[in-house]
Design an enzyme around this catalytic site. Structure first.
Site, short mmCIF file in Angstrom:
data_model
loop_
_atom_site.label_atom_id
_atom_site.label_comp_id
_atom_site.label_asym_id
_atom_site.label_seq_id
_atom_site.Cartn_x
_atom_site.Cartn_y
_atom_site.Cartn_z
CB ALA A 66 47.28 7.51 6.87
N GLY A 112 47.84 9.74 11.31
CA GLY A 112 49.11 10.13 10.68
C GLY A 112 49.41 11.61 10.82
CD GLU A 115 51.06 7.59 13.43
OE1 GLU A 115 50.35 7.64 12.40
OE2 GLU A 115 51.58 6.56 13.85
CD GLU A 135 46.14 5.95 13.92
OE1 GLU A 135 45.72 6.26 15.05
OE2 GLU A 135 47.01 6.60 13.31
#
Ligand code: COA
Length: 257
Positions: A66, A112, A115, A135
């Site tokens: 992300a 992300g 993910e 993270e």
């Protein structure tokens, strides 16, 4: 529609989505998530597209996570909204997509990015790829379904280790863990994805959609996967594709779905 952060093309029934922010290692900012959402919605009912491949532009990254720059100053409420919006608009949309989605992991797939790959139905990685959910090294946890899907794919024990150590693993280790389906050289990555796509495309799209729905139902606490399977199995008998598939078998010819 032309989009800024993603590229899209269709070739022989296969949709290829490329996340196109190579100078930021294809990090998923809000705009990219929105564009991916729009792209998937746009092709959802397009019968000419049978399989989707998603990859990252350049030879360094699939998606490096992300966009940290975008959320660095977020509050608790903004953080929750970021995770919920991403899960609803993109990650769950892909997981429940009625056409198979293949992640072509061509480099870093972190946070992300991993993910996103884990929301896809099939993952193929190149030899240079590195995967991880780092993270906790930033003081946060995976928010796009990573705590759930990683444990589903590689088991709880390994998921605890990967997430708490924030370590990156090679594609060779990812293959041993069952995190990816195949490992390929970087030059052959897309070729391998196309080969699997063509294999999929010989089969009934209606039955494939039903199979995706049934497999996912087993991981949804509100549903009973076995009941979903019975229901979907029965529904297949009403489809033209079932008539064609069985007829073709009896006539000793290839089905035309
Ligand atoms: N969010 C925002 N920007 C990112 C990013 C991310 N997740 N990952 C990489 N970038 C940006 C870098 O900030 C840099 O931008 P700049 O040139 O404007 O400074 C650019 O992409 C290139 O990255 P850089 O760090 O210089 O490349 P590198 O080869 O030295 O390192 C990584 C590669 C993947 C190891 C490193 O970029 C990294 O650790 N990224 C973050 C991974 C992460 O924690 N992801 C989870 C987020 S929840």
């Amino acid at each position: 529609m032309k989009r800024k952060n993603i590229l899209f093309k269709i070739e022989n029934g296969i949709g290829l989505i490329t996340i196109n922010r190579p100078d930021q290692l294809n990090a998923l900012n809000n705009k990219t998530i929105e564009e991916l959402h729009q792209q998937f919605e746009e092709i959802k009912n397009d019968k000419n597209i049978k399989v989707i491949i998603i990859t990252g532009e350049g030879d360094k990254a699939f998606v490096a996570g992300a966009d940290i720059k975008e959320f660095a100053n977020f509050s608790k409420e903004q953080g929750k909204k970021l995770a919920k919006n991403g899960q609803d608009k993109l990650f769950n949309l892909i997981e429940n997509f009625s056409k198979p989605v293949i992640a072509a992991i061509n480099g870093f797939a972190l946070g992300g990015g991993l993910e996103l790959a884990m929301a896809c139905h099939i993952r193929i990685a190149s030899e240079n790829a590195k995967m991880g959910l780092p993270e906790v090294s930033l003081g946060v946890i995976p928010g796009y379904g990573g705590t759930q899907r990683l444990a589903q794919l590689i088991g709880k024990g390994k998921a605890f280790e990967l997430i708490t150590t924030a370590q990156m693993i090679s594609s060779k280790e990812a293959l041993e863990y069952g995190l990816i389906n195949h490992l390929e050289s970087q030059e052959n990555l897309i070729q391998k994805c196309l080969e699997i796509s063509r294999q999929i495309m010989k089969n009934s799209p209606n039955a494939i959609a039903a199979a995706i729905k049934s497999i996912n139902a087993g991981y949804n606490k509100e549903l009973n996967g076995y009941n979903e399977e019975i229901e979907s199995f029965g529904n297949c008998f009403e489809s033209d594709e079932f008539s064609e598939g069985t007829q073709a078998f009896l006539e000793k010819r290839r089905p035309n779905f």
